[in-house]
Design an enzyme around this catalytic site. Sequence first.
Site, PDB file in Angstrom:
ATOM      1  N   GLU A 185     -28.471  -8.979 -15.844  1.00 35.82           N
ATOM      2  CA  GLU A 185     -27.431  -9.991 -15.227  1.00 35.82           C
ATOM      3  C   GLU A 185     -27.660  -9.964 -13.802  1.00 35.82           C
ATOM      4  O   GLU A 185     -27.734 -11.241 -12.929  1.00 35.82           O
ATOM      5  CB  GLU A 185     -26.119  -9.829 -15.658  1.00 35.82           C
ATOM      6  CG  GLU A 185     -26.066  -9.839 -17.081  1.00 35.82           C
ATOM      7  CD  GLU A 185     -25.863 -11.464 -17.437  1.00 35.82           C
ATOM      8  OE1 GLU A 185     -26.093 -12.355 -16.752  1.00 35.82           O
ATOM      9  OE2 GLU A 185     -25.927 -11.469 -18.794  1.00 35.82           O
ATOM     10  N   ARG A 219     -28.823 -13.338 -11.896  1.00 38.67           N
ATOM     11  CA  ARG A 219     -27.904 -14.217 -10.935  1.00 38.67           C
ATOM     12  C   ARG A 219     -27.871 -13.606  -9.593  1.00 38.67           C
ATOM     13  O   ARG A 219     -27.881 -14.538  -8.539  1.00 38.67           O
ATOM     14  CB  ARG A 219     -26.322 -13.742 -11.643  1.00 38.67           C
ATOM     15  CG  ARG A 219     -26.382 -14.101 -12.799  1.00 38.67           C
ATOM     16  CD  ARG A 219     -24.909 -14.193 -13.383  1.00 38.67           C
ATOM     17  NE  ARG A 219     -24.715 -13.960 -14.932  1.00 38.67           N
ATOM     18  CZ  ARG A 219     -23.855 -14.408 -15.644  1.00 38.67           C
ATOM     19  NH1 ARG A 219     -22.813 -14.879 -15.128  1.00 38.67           N
ATOM     20  NH2 ARG A 219     -23.916 -14.442 -16.981  1.00 38.67           N
ATOM     21  N   ASP A 228     -34.309 -14.620 -25.993  1.00 36.94           N
ATOM     22  CA  ASP A 228     -34.687 -16.109 -25.448  1.00 36.94           C
ATOM     23  C   ASP A 228     -35.445 -15.861 -24.076  1.00 36.94           C
ATOM     24  O   ASP A 228     -36.756 -16.305 -24.134  1.00 36.94           O
ATOM     25  CB  ASP A 228     -33.133 -16.689 -25.270  1.00 36.94           C
ATOM     26  CG  ASP A 228     -32.223 -16.008 -24.486  1.00 36.94           C
ATOM     27  OD1 ASP A 228     -32.501 -14.828 -24.105  1.00 36.94           O
ATOM     28  OD2 ASP A 228     -31.318 -16.546 -24.283  1.00 36.94           O
ATOM     29  N   THR A 277     -34.255 -17.943 -15.162  1.00 31.06           N
ATOM     30  CA  THR A 277     -33.491 -18.459 -16.306  1.00 31.06           C
ATOM     31  C   THR A 277     -32.008 -18.714 -15.972  1.00 31.06           C
ATOM     32  O   THR A 277     -31.214 -19.055 -16.787  1.00 31.06           O
ATOM     33  CB  THR A 277     -33.447 -17.245 -17.267  1.00 31.06           C
ATOM     34  OG1 THR A 277     -32.937 -17.524 -18.495  1.00 31.06           O
ATOM     35  CG2 THR A 277     -32.626 -15.910 -16.941  1.00 31.06           C
TER      36      THR A 277
HETATM   37  C1  DMJ Z   1     -27.215 -17.634 -18.227  1.00 30.20           C
HETATM   38  O1  DMJ Z   1     -26.808 -16.436 -17.756  1.00 30.20           O
HETATM   39  C2  DMJ Z   1     -28.626 -17.664 -18.349  1.00 30.20           C
HETATM   40  O2  DMJ Z   1     -29.209 -18.945 -18.704  1.00 30.20           O
HETATM   41  C3  DMJ Z   1     -29.386 -16.447 -19.291  1.00 30.20           C
HETATM   42  O3  DMJ Z   1     -30.674 -16.685 -19.614  1.00 30.20           O
HETATM   43  C4  DMJ Z   1     -28.438 -16.821 -20.735  1.00 30.20           C
HETATM   44  N1  DMJ Z   1     -27.244 -17.001 -20.753  1.00 30.20           N
HETATM   45  C5  DMJ Z   1     -26.380 -17.797 -19.674  1.00 30.20           C
HETATM   46  C6  DMJ Z   1     -25.786 -18.892 -19.871  1.00 30.20           C
HETATM   47  O4  DMJ Z   1     -25.295 -19.376 -21.033  1.00 30.20           O
END
Ligand code: DMJ
Length: 643
Positions: free
Chosen positions: A268, A272, A401, A621
């Site tokens: 995370e 982020r 994912d 992502t």
């Molecule tokens: C986000 O933090 C990112 O897209 C991550 O890859 C998966 N989930 C959340 C949003 O749903």
Amino acid sequence: MTTPALLPLSGRRLPPLNLGASAFPHHRATLRLSEKFILLLILSAFITLCFGAFFFLPDSSKHKRFDLGLEDVLIPHVDTSKGGKNLGGFLIHGQGHDEHRHREEEERLRNKIRADHEKALEEAKEKLKKSRDEIQAEIQTEKNKVVQELKKKDSKPLPPVPLPNLIGINSGEPADPDIREKRNKVKEMMKHAWDNYRQYGWGHNELKPIARKGHSTNIFGNSQMGATIVDALDTLYIMGLHDEFREGQEWIDKNLDFSVNSEVSVFEVNIRFIGGLLAAYYLSGQEVFKIKAVQLAGKLLPAFNTPTGIPWAMVNLKSGVGRNWGWASAGSSILAEFGTLHMEFVHLSYLTGDPVYYNKVMHIRKLLQKMDRPNGLYPNYLNPRTGRWGQHHTSVGGLGDSFYEYLLKAWLMSDKMDTEARKMYDDAIEAIEKHLIRKSNGGLTFIGEWKNGHLERKMGHLTCFAGGMFALGADGSRDDKAGHYLQLGAEIAHTCHESYDRTALKLGPEAFKFDGGVEAVAVRQNEKYYILRPEVIETYWYMWRFTHDPKYRQWGWEATQAIDKYCRVSGGFSGVKDVYSSSPTYDDVQQSFFLAETLKYLYLLFSNDDLLPLDNWVFNTEAHPLPVLHLANTTLSGNPAYR
Ligand code: DMJ
């Protein structure tokens, strides 16, 4: 009789001192204060005296006391060539030295000690004359000096690196007034989300828009790292909200500090914070973002100290100690977590000239390449101690994912030179298509999950990002199946739109089934929530860029209106607990990814394609755009970072 509490020296109340103050009832509080002051003064003078004596008197264990007239004496600053032994500036000589010189020296030392005591006493008196506030201010000034020094040390200039081609940082203003209006609406929603966070949650990770206060989750540890600020920066920039961007930059410059005793999620924080800071750096050119990204990356590196080099899920930013989530199968690390570092880490090596980041992620890739895969599928769990798979669960949604996403994007980000990543992506997608993708009875294409040897016919909201991924990967696909993958992307987009359309709020549930007569609908109560997630809108945007089919803008507008109608509250935007109930109940969290992703993808959906073109930018992502690195070959050896 009860004794009234003493007047506090500051905000904190002190317990009463029993000094017989009842003789002076009207001046009780003042007298007690001055008595206490005198006591403190005497006490501090006494302590200073003892302290001085302890320090300045010679250590009897090492030196013989000269006033006892024993055989050795201490003579300062005498030439050591005479055979004496040096003891901290004094020399020890044998018997028979001049008595008189001895006494003089003794007297000189005594005077010095006396003078030092006087000085210390004066200083203590001076200190005690100052108010508590003045003393506190002095301490604070000293502290600030230390922090500044540390900051200077941390902000060592990085080597100059040629910037990649930064094409398409423009307004992207659409000519069509209707589209412009929709885009303005999205911008207004961003402003509402930001302004409320600024007012009620500033510096906290996220906002509770109903309670109107800060919010955080365990992924950010126990510290206030301003996750929303960092995550939102590039969206603010793209939308032209420059004052807000500057506020964010100022907060980051002054307050974002990673030397905190806090255990954070490596994944995370990478997607982020590092992703957000790098994107802000490339868009704005402000060095502070690059420097902070590099500082933070340094704090994540200890997470890779495992027997296999597969990182722990969490790391303590201060101690560097790592560990895995308690809920993960047999102490495993998670595929979507350790497999979603590549883009950011390659950029870190590029910008710093330090190959350490690149080597870490390439090591992960090599290890995965060597492993056997059941049915060609990657399980979600891998034990970082043994290097063995945990439970054989495979998912293109949660836990799996973005690993697949980053294989494709590693190839795109390398200007399509990293063919190894592309091959891994193609192999993985083929296995996924064969084992996980099915059509429902009603004709909806869905991606299920492989669990305990069978296919679970359930799809998560998270899995909906895959529509966009298939479209993005269509060009360059094996056997020239571009048309096929674009079509697959369109089918997933359609299914996910259905999951929105079949609810009361026109917002999609967290997970939906294709079983027992149910199609694209959540069955369990705890899967009916919508927490402002972006994946469905993300897919609409990619599909729009590749097809320009107006239905994607239409679907995006439906989602915009639904979010504004059902998730908007006066203190920001909140997730809702049940999308099938027409009167929403709120979860009271404004997720940082709502500003980073959901609103950004909506804004881009209503912008021209020349704003951040996909030939030049790859979105991580968390929707943070990173430029393509036009490098000589897959090992990046043409770059200063890898020489
Ligand atoms: C986000 O933090 C990112 O897209 C991550 O890859 C998966 N989930 C959340 C949003 O749903």
